[in-house]
Enzyme design. Structure first.
Site, PDB file in Angstrom:
ATOM      1  N   LYS A  16     -33.993 -35.421-120.216  1.00 50.86           N
ATOM      2  CA  LYS A  16     -33.039 -35.905-121.225  1.00 50.86           C
ATOM      3  C   LYS A  16     -31.915 -36.734-120.594  1.00 50.86           C
ATOM      4  CE  LYS A  16     -32.026 -31.774-122.756  1.00 50.86           C
ATOM      5  NZ  LYS A  16     -32.891 -31.012-121.857  1.00 50.86           N
ATOM      6  N   ARG A  91     -28.201 -27.168-129.870  1.00 46.33           N
ATOM      7  CA  ARG A  91     -29.183 -26.311-129.204  1.00 46.33           C
ATOM      8  C   ARG A  91     -29.514 -25.080-130.042  1.00 46.33           C
ATOM      9  NH1 ARG A  91     -27.888 -28.151-123.577  1.00 46.33           N
ATOM     10  NH2 ARG A  91     -29.397 -27.256-122.166  1.00 46.33           N
ATOM     11  N   ARG A 130     -34.117 -31.257-108.765  1.00 48.01           N
ATOM     12  CA  ARG A 130     -33.037 -32.122-109.266  1.00 48.01           C
ATOM     13  C   ARG A 130     -31.831 -32.087-108.336  1.00 48.01           C
ATOM     14  NH1 ARG A 130     -31.425 -31.558-115.328  1.00 48.01           N
ATOM     15  NH2 ARG A 130     -31.676 -29.339-114.845  1.00 48.01           N
ATOM     16  N   ARG A 163     -27.501 -28.131-108.765  1.00 45.12           N
ATOM     17  CA  ARG A 163     -26.781 -27.335-109.766  1.00 45.12           C
ATOM     18  C   ARG A 163     -27.004 -25.841-109.537  1.00 45.12           C
ATOM     19  NH1 ARG A 163     -28.175 -29.985-115.589  1.00 45.12           N
ATOM     20  NH2 ARG A 163     -28.244 -27.769-116.120  1.00 45.12           N
ATOM     21  N   ARG A 174     -33.694 -20.246-118.753  1.00 43.35           N
ATOM     22  CA  ARG A 174     -33.278 -21.355-119.618  1.00 43.35           C
ATOM     23  C   ARG A 174     -34.440 -21.846-120.474  1.00 43.35           C
ATOM     24  NH1 ARG A 174     -31.312 -25.012-115.099  1.00 43.35           N
ATOM     25  NH2 ARG A 174     -31.104 -26.611-116.700  1.00 43.35           N
TER      26      ARG A 174
HETATM   27  P1  ADP Z   1     -32.639 -32.676-118.450  1.00 44.78           P
HETATM   28  O1  ADP Z   1     -31.387 -33.476-118.710  1.00 44.78           O
HETATM   29  O2  ADP Z   1     -33.596 -32.713-119.597  1.00 44.78           O
HETATM   30  O3  ADP Z   1     -32.372 -31.277-117.999  1.00 44.78           O
HETATM   31  P2  ADP Z   1     -32.982 -34.513-116.174  1.00 44.78           P
HETATM   32  O4  ADP Z   1     -32.949 -35.862-116.806  1.00 44.78           O
HETATM   33  O5  ADP Z   1     -31.815 -34.108-115.380  1.00 44.78           O
HETATM   34  O6  ADP Z   1     -33.400 -33.380-117.265  1.00 44.78           O
HETATM   35  O7  ADP Z   1     -34.312 -34.474-115.280  1.00 44.78           O
HETATM   36  C1  ADP Z   1     -34.660 -33.314-114.521  1.00 44.78           C
HETATM   37  C2  ADP Z   1     -35.221 -33.748-113.179  1.00 44.78           C
HETATM   38  O8  ADP Z   1     -36.492 -34.385-113.358  1.00 44.78           O
HETATM   39  C3  ADP Z   1     -34.350 -34.743-112.454  1.00 44.78           C
HETATM   40  O9  ADP Z   1     -34.394 -34.441-111.095  1.00 44.78           O
HETATM   41  C4  ADP Z   1     -34.994 -36.105-112.761  1.00 44.78           C
HETATM   42  O10 ADP Z   1     -34.776 -37.030-111.726  1.00 44.78           O
HETATM   43  C5  ADP Z   1     -36.455 -35.729-112.895  1.00 44.78           C
HETATM   44  N1  ADP Z   1     -37.165 -36.514-113.939  1.00 44.78           N
HETATM   45  C6  ADP Z   1     -36.692 -36.900-115.145  1.00 44.78           C
HETATM   46  N2  ADP Z   1     -37.636 -37.552-115.852  1.00 44.78           N
HETATM   47  C7  ADP Z   1     -38.757 -37.560-115.075  1.00 44.78           C
HETATM   48  C8  ADP Z   1     -40.085 -38.094-115.252  1.00 44.78           C
HETATM   49  N3  ADP Z   1     -40.447 -38.720-116.383  1.00 44.78           N
HETATM   50  N4  ADP Z   1     -40.963 -37.911-114.256  1.00 44.78           N
HETATM   51  C9  ADP Z   1     -40.604 -37.269-113.112  1.00 44.78           C
HETATM   52  N5  ADP Z   1     -39.374 -36.738-112.882  1.00 44.78           N
HETATM   53  C10 ADP Z   1     -38.459 -36.895-113.845  1.00 44.78           C
HETATM   54  P1  AMP Z   2     -27.611 -28.949-119.572  1.00 42.02           P
HETATM   55  O1  AMP Z   2     -26.739 -29.758-118.679  1.00 42.02           O
HETATM   56  O2  AMP Z   2     -27.854 -29.614-120.902  1.00 42.02           O
HETATM   57  O3  AMP Z   2     -28.883 -28.512-118.897  1.00 42.02           O
HETATM   58  O4  AMP Z   2     -26.792 -27.619-119.905  1.00 42.02           O
HETATM   59  C1  AMP Z   2     -26.436 -26.707-118.895  1.00 42.02           C
HETATM   60  C2  AMP Z   2     -25.935 -25.411-119.521  1.00 42.02           C
HETATM   61  O5  AMP Z   2     -24.750 -25.678-120.287  1.00 42.02           O
HETATM   62  C3  AMP Z   2     -26.889 -24.730-120.488  1.00 42.02           C
HETATM   63  O6  AMP Z   2     -27.832 -23.911-119.828  1.00 42.02           O
HETATM   64  C4  AMP Z   2     -25.897 -23.914-121.340  1.00 42.02           C
HETATM   65  O7  AMP Z   2     -25.450 -22.750-120.651  1.00 42.02           O
HETATM   66  C5  AMP Z   2     -24.706 -24.855-121.442  1.00 42.02           C
HETATM   67  N1  AMP Z   2     -24.819 -25.724-122.628  1.00 42.02           N
HETATM   68  C6  AMP Z   2     -24.923 -27.086-122.645  1.00 42.02           C
HETATM   69  N2  AMP Z   2     -25.015 -27.554-123.904  1.00 42.02           N
HETATM   70  C7  AMP Z   2     -24.964 -26.462-124.720  1.00 42.02           C
HETATM   71  C8  AMP Z   2     -25.025 -26.267-126.130  1.00 42.02           C
HETATM   72  N3  AMP Z   2     -25.165 -27.308-126.976  1.00 42.02           N
HETATM   73  N4  AMP Z   2     -24.937 -24.991-126.596  1.00 42.02           N
HETATM   74  C9  AMP Z   2     -24.782 -23.953-125.763  1.00 42.02           C
HETATM   75  N5  AMP Z   2     -24.743 -24.054-124.447  1.00 42.02           N
HETATM   76  C10 AMP Z   2     -24.825 -25.295-123.909  1.00 42.02           C
END
Ligand code: ADP
Ligand code: AMP
Ligand code: ZN
Length: 218
Positions: A16, A91, A130, A163, A174
């Site tokens: 995302k 969420r 990541r 993270r 999660r």
């Molecule tokens: P989210 O915001 O949904 O938690 P991220 O965008 O941070 O996910 O992506 C999670 C990890 O996967 C990051 O390390 C990113 O670089 C990698 N990633 C994202 N999209 C892809 C993809 N289409 N293919 C391979 N790796 C990806």
């Molecule tokens: P994210 O960066 O989207 O992966 O979010 C990291 C963490 O932040 C999640 O695991 C939750 O603990 C908290 N969080 C982020 N967005 C929300 C939301 N909309 N509602 C509740 N918790 C959230």
């Protein structure tokens, strides 16, 4: 100027944030990530950050009442007039209903909910690999999207870190939390006819192209 109001929906690690960065550039809209907002509050040591961290470190959702008001405030800021992208919010059904109310009050509507999905093994591999820039929050992956110079951000040379919640056990929690509390939102938005399903297993560029093509047809 086209105005786009979007939500990015999907399990943790699906991509995302990565897609969000590219989409907001394409449409020139603000990127509103509740996760990023919490992480910057944690970094600054605010009360909100302290409260949120307790939940985030366990892989649990931060309570709705803490999240909803942040997003309500953010949406009324000047830059959201040209549209916005919500990443990681809503969420829960409760958050989605609160958002609907707020948007009705503002007299605006969502254009699309982009639902990105992939299997659990892929999510875990992506989350564990990541790395995030300390300065700008950009997301990299040690294998799938490495920075040009090891451990340094391509954009601002910031140091990359992992993270606290990207360890396997917390990622698994999660994903469970997503399945129980967030996945029901797919049907919620399907009923409104604004869901766009995207295969998140594809490479980053391909996922982006698919999204832009579909939004262009709007
Ligand atoms: P989210 O915001 O949904 O938690 P991220 O965008 O941070 O996910 O992506 C999670 C990890 O996967 C990051 O390390 C990113 O670089 C990698 N990633 C994202 N999209 C892809 C993809 N289409 N293919 C391979 N790796 C990806
Ligand atoms: P994210 O960066 O989207 O992966 O979010 C990291 C963490 O932040 C999640 O695991 C939750 O603990 C908290 N969080 C982020 N967005 C929300 C939301 N909309 N509602 C509740 N918790 C959230
Ligand atoms: Zn950076």
């Amino acid at each position: 100027m086209i105005i786009v109001r979007l939500i990015l929906l999907g399990p943790p690690g699906v991509g995302k944030g990565t897609q969000a960065s590219a989409i907001v550039k394409e449409y020139n809209i603000p990127h509103i990530s509740t996760g990023d907002i919490f992480r910057s509050n944690i970094k600054e040591g605010t009360e909100l950050g302290k409260k949120a961290k307790e939940y985030m470190d366990k892989g649990l959702l931060v309570p709705d009442e803490l999240v909803v008001s942040i997003v309500q405030d953010r949406l009324t800021k000047e830059d959201c007039v040209q549209g916005f992208l919500l990443d990681g919010f809503p969420r829960t059904i409760n958050q989605a209903e609160a958002l609907d109310k707020e948007l009705t009050k503002m007299g605006i509507k969502l254009d699309k909910v982009v639902n990105i999905d992939a299997d659990k093994e892929i999510l875990i591999e992506r989350a564990i690999g990541r790395r995030i820039c300390k300065t700008c929050g950009s997301s990299y992956h040690i294998k799938f999207n490495p920075p040009k110079v090891e451990n340094l951000c391509d954009i601002d040379n910031g140091e990359l870190f992992q993270r606290d919640d990207d360890i396997e056990e917390t990622v698994a929690t999660r994903i469970e939390v997503y399945l129980n509390q967030t996945q029901p939102l797919i049907d919620y938005y399907k009923e409104k006819g604004i869901i766009l399903n995207v295969d998140g297993t594809r490479p980053i560029d391909e996922v982006f192209e698919t999204i832009v093509k579909a939004l262009g047809d709007k």
